[in-house]
Write a protein that holds these residues in place. Sequence first.
Motif, short mmCIF file in Angstrom:
data_model
loop_
_atom_site.label_atom_id
_atom_site.label_comp_id
_atom_site.label_asym_id
_atom_site.label_seq_id
_atom_site.Cartn_x
_atom_site.Cartn_y
_atom_site.Cartn_z
N LEU A 105 0.83 -1.21 0.00
CA LEU A 105 0.00 0.00 0.00
C LEU A 105 0.86 1.26 0.00
O LEU A 105 0.54 2.26 -0.67
N THR A 106 1.96 1.21 0.76
CA THR A 106 2.85 2.37 0.82
C THR A 106 3.46 2.65 -0.54
O THR A 106 3.53 3.81 -0.98
N ARG A 107 3.94 1.63 -1.22
CA ARG A 107 4.53 1.82 -2.54
C ARG A 107 3.50 2.36 -3.54
O ARG A 107 3.80 3.25 -4.34
N THR A 108 2.29 1.79 -3.45
CA THR A 108 1.24 2.29 -4.36
C THR A 108 0.90 3.75 -4.09
O THR A 108 0.74 4.56 -5.01
N ALA A 109 0.82 4.11 -2.80
CA ALA A 109 0.51 5.50 -2.45
C ALA A 109 1.60 6.44 -2.94
O ALA A 109 1.32 7.53 -3.45
N LEU A 110 2.87 6.04 -2.78
CA LEU A 110 3.98 6.87 -3.25
C LEU A 110 3.93 7.06 -4.76
O LEU A 110 4.14 8.17 -5.28
N ARG A 111 3.64 5.98 -5.49
CA ARG A 111 3.58 6.08 -6.95
C ARG A 111 2.45 7.01 -7.39
O ARG A 111 2.62 7.87 -8.26
#
Length: 403
Positions: A251-257
């Motif tokens: 979720l963190t990676r998706t939010a950053l992207r």
Amino acid sequence: MGEIARARRLCWWMLTSFLGLLWGGMALSALAEAGRGAQPWPLTAVSVVAAAGFTVLYLRLVSAVIESRYPVRQVVLTGVLAVATAVTGGAQPFGAGMALVVWLSVVAVGGSRRRAFALGVATTLLGVALSAAAAASGWWHLLDMPDARGPGWLGAVVVANTAMYALLILASVVSNRLWLWIYRLAVRAHEGMEAHARLAVAEERLRFARDLHDLVGHRLSAIAVKTALAVRLSEGDPRAARDEMTSVNGLTRTALRELREAVRGYRRLDLGAELASVRGVLEAAGVRCELRLPYREMPEEVAPVFAYAVREAVTNVLKHSAATFCAITLSFTAERAELEVRNDGAPAREPADERADERDGDPGNGLEGMRERMAAVGGGVTVRHGTDGQFIVKAVVSLPIPG
């Protein structure tokens, strides 16, 4: 603001044009009297001096009236000089009496119609009385021929001068009120366009804030829930806690992207919705908008890129031009896609001026950001000023887009 400055200059010239009738009429009247050998030279000199002073103050008064200022002292002093010019010049409607008409043509433009009518009647009566007095005294009367002095000759002069004064006053006041109304209408339209441009910028900021909220708010809420669950599971079920933390990592990676995409402007915008939106904003600002679209839908990979470019280009039109029309053209083939935004209201510039702006770091109207974003997908942006006052922005992207 260039268009408004030109409109103000045109209005100023139109409001001062009646001065030509004053000086031309005085010159013809003086020549006619001199031809008859009845020229009162001392009065002529006084009339010319009074007319010169009247002209200087009148020019200043016109500038003040255009700016919606009515300096009472200047109005009164200009009126006194107009009366002095008329009295010493014979007060003939097409001679020195024209000073009264010229004065009224500006004084009566800023108030109500009732006030303008009252001033017109008073000025007509004053001009007729002065011209009749000059005719009765025997000087400055062009109709004072040996065979013209018969029964009722003075009444005929009064009737003729009344008609001429009324006609001149009506024409000058209506004309000047119309020109000043057109100028002020242009100013209000320009201010309305600026307000629409500010509104478009504010709406864009709100849209960006909503995008951030939708993206970051949802992801952070999910992350908070899963981390709290992982903490509770960490004592009794380490494997389940590890799975939850793995999910949190995703979720963190998706939010950053998604955040990077939103900040860089690469979220997948709806091209159709964007075109409808910019058309509505342009037409609300008084800009005629023409959409020239292909009969097929734009390729899915290029539509979001052009949606951003359309938004940026139209914002540029609203903020930095006095456009009356804007044409948006989209086309594509198997190898390339093109977007062209063309508008009027932009004065042509020399290429040397554009190169100087680039050296000075002035991107000009937010177009530099568009160039950077188009370059990121292998495209390019060209800008040119047409000789007919048009401004053309063209974006080209090679298909298919890499990646």
